[in-house]
Each structure stands twice: as C-alpha cells, then as structure tokens.
Design a protein around this motif. Sequence first.
Motif, PDB file in Angstrom:
ATOM      1  N   LEU A  91      32.540  33.677  39.675  1.00 49.25           N
ATOM      2  CA  LEU A  91      33.627  34.612  39.413  1.00 49.25           C
ATOM      3  C   LEU A  91      34.955  34.055  39.896  1.00 49.25           C
ATOM      4  O   LEU A  91      35.992  34.218  39.249  1.00 49.25           O
ATOM      5  CB  LEU A  91      33.334  35.957  40.080  1.00 49.25           C
ATOM      6  N   THR A 156      38.821  40.067  33.192  1.00 50.62           N
ATOM      7  CA  THR A 156      38.490  41.204  34.046  1.00 50.62           C
ATOM      8  C   THR A 156      39.614  41.493  35.023  1.00 50.62           C
ATOM      9  O   THR A 156      39.973  42.656  35.254  1.00 50.62           O
ATOM     10  CB  THR A 156      37.177  40.945  34.812  1.00 50.62           C
ATOM     11  N   GLU A 157      40.192  40.470  35.623  1.00 48.64           N
ATOM     12  CA  GLU A 157      41.324  40.670  36.533  1.00 48.64           C
ATOM     13  C   GLU A 157      42.484  41.315  35.796  1.00 48.64           C
ATOM     14  O   GLU A 157      43.141  42.217  36.331  1.00 48.64           O
ATOM     15  CB  GLU A 157      41.754  39.330  37.127  1.00 48.64           C
ATOM     16  N   TYR A 196      36.590  41.487  42.782  1.00 45.87           N
ATOM     17  CA  TYR A 196      37.756  41.331  41.913  1.00 45.87           C
ATOM     18  C   TYR A 196      39.037  41.836  42.574  1.00 45.87           C
ATOM     19  O   TYR A 196      40.115  41.257  42.371  1.00 45.87           O
ATOM     20  CB  TYR A 196      37.525  42.042  40.578  1.00 45.87           C
ATOM     21  N   TYR A 199      40.246  39.088  44.611  1.00 46.76           N
ATOM     22  CA  TYR A 199      40.937  38.068  43.820  1.00 46.76           C
ATOM     23  C   TYR A 199      42.376  38.478  43.527  1.00 46.76           C
ATOM     24  O   TYR A 199      43.315  37.670  43.641  1.00 46.76           O
ATOM     25  CB  TYR A 199      40.204  37.838  42.494  1.00 46.76           C
TER      26      TYR A 199
END
Length: 229
Positions: A91, A156-157, A196, A199
């Motif tokens: 990821l 996704t981010e 996430y 991140y």
Amino acid sequence: MEKILIVEDDPGISDFVKLELEHEGFETALAQTGREALDKFESFAPDLILLDVMLPELSGLEVLRRIRKNSSVPVIMVTARGETYDRVNGLDAGADDYLPKPFEIEELLARMRAVLRRASAAGGGAGTKLVNRDLEMIPESMKVTLDGELLTLSKTEFLMLKLFLEKQNQVISRDAFIDAIWGKDYCIDENTIDVYVGYLRSKIDNVAKEEYIKTVRGSGYMMINGSAS
C-alpha cells in the motif's frame, strides 16, 4: 472492454486467472518477470494490473514504484506474502488493494470491480475546486496541490482526501470511508483506513507542519479548516 495485465511467474496461476477473466469479458495480457511487466505496461496500456510481489529480475514492489512515477493505473498486489508488514509495504508503494494467496476467483473479481469503480469515480468528479488553506483539489483532473506543489496520491488516497474536503469539520467514521470508497458490501479491515490516513498525514500534515486531519477518538477522523480548533 477493460484490459487487465496479469503479472505472475507461476503459469498454473496466471493461465487460470487469464481464463477466468476472459470468461468475464476482460481483455488480458501476461507477464512473468518484472522487466516484462514494465514492457507490457507500456505496450498494452492496461486499465488494471494484477501484480505478484515475488518476481524474477525486478520485484513486484519495484515494478509498482516505477509505474507510480508516471501513472496512477489501479494495481492490486496478489501474493503469497500476507503479513501486515507486506500489506503495508504494498500500500505504501502505491497499490490500490492487496489480495493474499490462495484466493477464490470470486473474491478477486469483486476486488477488481471495486478498484475499477473507485478509479472511475476518481476521474469523474465535479469541476469545482475543493480548498482547505494551502491544500487544493480539482476533482475533474485529479490534481491535488499543497502550497502550490503537486501531490502524488493513489486512487484510494485521492478518494479519501476528496471525502475529507467535501465534509470539512465533520467527523467521518471508518465505516463511512469504507461505504463511500469501496461500497457497503465490500469486506475490508477497518485498520486499512488508519493506514491510508497515515499516508495522507505524511503527505499533507507532515509537509505543511500543521494539522489538517484530526483523530476523533472512538469516532473516526475529521479534516479541520483554518478556523477549527
């Protein structure tokens, strides 16, 4: 017809997956090494990549890092290595999802459809600019900048940040993120949301040296604007 690049050095697995995907209406191409994967990525222009981690010549993670320098094409890591450390590495390198072997073809198909839906949603946002202090997003072009500098985000981010910007100063639960990004019927560990968020914080809060994303203990997360405390 959506094109899928299958990167797998075990012919038994790759041939089986290829047959199943073509039966489902996908166009496919195969690569057995990391270098072949990069060549096929350029010539085949896939809509999604199924990428094994353990590959000859170049590892799947290295292939992913090189692809992410120029492309946000959806990537699902498919590998026998299913420990949390390996999932986080995948990821962190920019994978959109992670599926450990052995897997059922139905689960693979469900994850592929979910990732492709997210990719479509990420590219189809409204043209309105979303702003929070020095953070700006133009959903239509998937462009995100912080203090004028372009940010590189996975699909996704991007979708998570879009939801944050659309609901500034509102608490968003982990379940709400899962429903909005993956869908209500999608099974995913809530800890993935925490990964996430980490991140995004590393790319936004840590760089800006101020808090954008706040943890609301027991409830979820919230993006605060300049007037929030």
